[in-house]
Design a protein around this motif. Structure first.
Motif, PDB file in Angstrom:
ATOM      1  N   THR A 196       0.844  -1.203   0.000  1.00 52.56           N
ATOM      2  CA  THR A 196       0.000   0.000   0.000  1.00 52.56           C
ATOM      3  C   THR A 196       0.877   1.249   0.000  1.00 52.56           C
ATOM      4  OG1 THR A 196      -1.702  -1.189   1.223  1.00 52.56           O
ATOM      5  CG2 THR A 196      -1.840   1.223   1.232  1.00 52.56           C
ATOM      6  N   PHE A 197       1.895   1.264   0.866  1.00 48.87           N
ATOM      7  CA  PHE A 197       2.829   2.389   0.929  1.00 48.87           C
ATOM      8  C   PHE A 197       3.524   2.577  -0.417  1.00 48.87           C
ATOM      9  CE2 PHE A 197       7.261   3.750   1.569  1.00 48.87           C
ATOM     10  CZ  PHE A 197       7.047   5.018   2.102  1.00 48.87           C
ATOM     11  N   ILE A 198       3.965   1.482  -1.017  1.00 51.72           N
ATOM     12  CA  ILE A 198       4.654   1.556  -2.308  1.00 51.72           C
ATOM     13  C   ILE A 198       3.735   2.142  -3.367  1.00 51.72           C
ATOM     14  CG2 ILE A 198       5.604   0.143  -4.191  1.00 51.72           C
ATOM     15  CD1 ILE A 198       6.824  -1.654  -1.962  1.00 51.72           C
ATOM     16  N   ARG A 199       2.495   1.688  -3.431  1.00 55.43           N
ATOM     17  CA  ARG A 199       1.548   2.217  -4.422  1.00 55.43           C
ATOM     18  C   ARG A 199       1.321   3.715  -4.216  1.00 55.43           C
ATOM     19  NH1 ARG A 199      -1.191  -2.477  -2.897  1.00 55.43           N
ATOM     20  NH2 ARG A 199      -2.840  -1.270  -1.857  1.00 55.43           N
ATOM     21  N   GLU A 200       1.164   4.120  -2.968  1.00 56.42           N
ATOM     22  CA  GLU A 200       0.950   5.546  -2.662  1.00 56.42           C
ATOM     23  C   GLU A 200       2.158   6.389  -3.057  1.00 56.42           C
ATOM     24  OE1 GLU A 200      -1.663   7.487  -1.461  1.00 56.42           O
ATOM     25  OE2 GLU A 200      -2.782   5.685  -2.001  1.00 56.42           O
ATOM     26  N   GLU A 201       3.345   5.888  -2.756  1.00 54.91           N
ATOM     27  CA  GLU A 201       4.561   6.632  -3.088  1.00 54.91           C
ATOM     28  C   GLU A 201       4.716   6.779  -4.607  1.00 54.91           C
ATOM     29  OE1 GLU A 201       7.183   7.934  -0.530  1.00 54.91           O
ATOM     30  OE2 GLU A 201       5.060   8.037   0.004  1.00 54.91           O
ATOM     31  N   ILE A 235      10.853   5.020  -5.178  1.00 51.37           N
ATOM     32  CA  ILE A 235      10.830   3.887  -4.244  1.00 51.37           C
ATOM     33  C   ILE A 235      11.580   2.688  -4.823  1.00 51.37           C
ATOM     34  CG2 ILE A 235       8.776   4.497  -2.919  1.00 51.37           C
ATOM     35  CD1 ILE A 235       8.601   2.123  -5.812  1.00 51.37           C
ATOM     36  N   LYS A 236      12.441   2.929  -5.816  1.00 51.83           N
ATOM     37  CA  LYS A 236      13.176   1.845  -6.470  1.00 51.83           C
ATOM     38  C   LYS A 236      13.868   0.893  -5.495  1.00 51.83           C
ATOM     39  CE  LYS A 236      15.549   2.816 -10.219  1.00 51.83           C
ATOM     40  NZ  LYS A 236      16.351   3.535 -11.232  1.00 51.83           N
ATOM     41  N   PRO A 237      14.455   1.377  -4.372  1.00 54.77           N
ATOM     42  CA  PRO A 237      15.132   0.438  -3.473  1.00 54.77           C
ATOM     43  C   PRO A 237      14.202  -0.575  -2.804  1.00 54.77           C
ATOM     44  CG  PRO A 237      15.844   2.686  -3.049  1.00 54.77           C
ATOM     45  CD  PRO A 237      14.674   2.766  -3.979  1.00 54.77           C
ATOM     46  N   LEU A 238      12.889  -0.334  -2.831  1.00 51.82           N
ATOM     47  CA  LEU A 238      11.954  -1.228  -2.162  1.00 51.82           C
ATOM     48  C   LEU A 238      11.459  -2.371  -3.060  1.00 51.82           C
ATOM     49  CD1 LEU A 238       9.791   1.385  -0.209  1.00 51.82           C
ATOM     50  CD2 LEU A 238      11.808   0.127   0.565  1.00 51.82           C
ATOM     51  N   LEU A 239      11.858  -2.343  -4.308  1.00 51.27           N
ATOM     52  CA  LEU A 239      11.387  -3.335  -5.279  1.00 51.27           C
ATOM     53  C   LEU A 239      12.577  -4.004  -5.976  1.00 51.27           C
ATOM     54  CD1 LEU A 239       8.720  -1.031  -6.930  1.00 51.27           C
ATOM     55  CD2 LEU A 239       8.217  -3.014  -5.505  1.00 51.27           C
ATOM     56  N   TRP A 271      10.531  -3.116 -10.571  1.00 50.89           N
ATOM     57  CA  TRP A 271      10.429  -1.658 -10.731  1.00 50.89           C
ATOM     58  C   TRP A 271      10.366  -1.286 -12.211  1.00 50.89           C
ATOM     59  CZ3 TRP A 271       8.851   2.802  -9.555  1.00 50.89           C
ATOM     60  CH2 TRP A 271       9.297   3.917 -10.260  1.00 50.89           C
ATOM     61  N   ASN A 272      11.223  -1.898 -13.035  1.00 53.04           N
ATOM     62  CA  ASN A 272      11.230  -1.589 -14.472  1.00 53.04           C
ATOM     63  C   ASN A 272       9.887  -1.916 -15.115  1.00 53.04           C
ATOM     64  OD1 ASN A 272      13.865  -0.701 -14.284  1.00 53.04           O
ATOM     65  ND2 ASN A 272      14.743  -2.654 -14.951  1.00 53.04           N
ATOM     66  N   TYR A 273       9.289  -3.033 -14.711  1.00 50.75           N
ATOM     67  CA  TYR A 273       7.987  -3.437 -15.255  1.00 50.75           C
ATOM     68  C   TYR A 273       6.904  -2.430 -14.857  1.00 50.75           C
ATOM     69  CZ  TYR A 273       4.139  -6.649 -16.457  1.00 50.75           C
ATOM     70  OH  TYR A 273       3.020  -7.223 -17.001  1.00 50.75           O
ATOM     71  N   ILE A 274       6.882  -2.057 -13.581  1.00 49.06           N
ATOM     72  CA  ILE A 274       5.895  -1.085 -13.094  1.00 49.06           C
ATOM     73  C   ILE A 274       6.056   0.243 -13.827  1.00 49.06           C
ATOM     74  CG2 ILE A 274       5.278   0.351 -11.093  1.00 49.06           C
ATOM     75  CD1 ILE A 274       5.855  -2.137  -9.343  1.00 49.06           C
TER      76      ILE A 274
END
Length: 192
Positions: A161-166, A173-177, A182-185
């Motif tokens: 949820t936090f990642i989506r909001e950010e 938020i690249k370090p969290l994925l 991250w590239n796909y998103i």
């Protein structure tokens, strides 16, 4: 007999917390494999915020490349909605009679496990591997400790949820994925 740990989640998106927990349990338990089961619809979550099932499955595939003990699973895509763990376990046991299936869950989920459909039957027939969470209630779970294995895993308090909001707010938020996730998103313009 092959012992499979089932790590259920909407993985919306899968992040380094999921990956760290799954890999830690794969390396520090008697489980032969961990299947990351992408859940189409969790009965406790609103469906409207979910990406398409196959996009979330693709992100799981991308995240676990190079992790031999981690496997993606779309098993619940073919089961009636909403999904209940008890039905998934029965289906898997029928399809794979030579496998032993165990559940992997956070301590917070164990505290509410007594609310799950047929939780007594699940507990009677399957082992549960529980990893610690900071956000879990410190009260003792209402579930008997039979068949429950507490794993000393890293505490990862990262929320999808936090990642989506950010991402929606334009934050990095690249370090969290995992990088491929991250590239796909980013390429698909998700969560914006």
């Amino acid at each position: 007999m092959k012992k499979i740990g089932l790590f259920f989640g909407t993985f919306n998106p899968i992040h380094i917390g999921h990956l760290a927990i799954a890999n830690h349990i794969a390396e520090h338990s008697d489980l032969n494999e961990i299947w990351l089961v992408v859940t189409p619809h969790n009965p406790f979550k609103k469906k409207t915020s979910l990406l398409d099932n196959y996009h979330r499955l693709e992100m799981v595939y991308l995240a676990i490349e190079g992790y031999d003990k981690l496997k993606p699973s779309d098993i619940e895509f073919r089961l009636p909605q909403p999904n209940y763990t008890t039905h998934t376990l029965a289906y898997l046991q029928e399809k794979h009679p030579n496998y032993e299936f165990a559940l992997i869950m956070g301590e917070d989920n164990l505290n509410s496990f007594h609310k799950w459909k047929n939780y007594q039957a699940i507990l009677e027939h399957h082992q549960i591997y529980v990893y610690p969470r900071l956000t879990s209630n410190l009260e003792q779970s209402m579930v008997p400790e039979t068949n429950i294995h507490r794993i000393k895993a890293p505490i990862m308090e990262i929320s999808a949820t936090f990642i989506r909001e950010e991402i929606k707010n334009g934050k990095n938020i690249k370090p969290l994925l995992p990088s491929k996730v991250w590239n796909y998103i980013d390429e698909m313009n998700f969560y914006r």
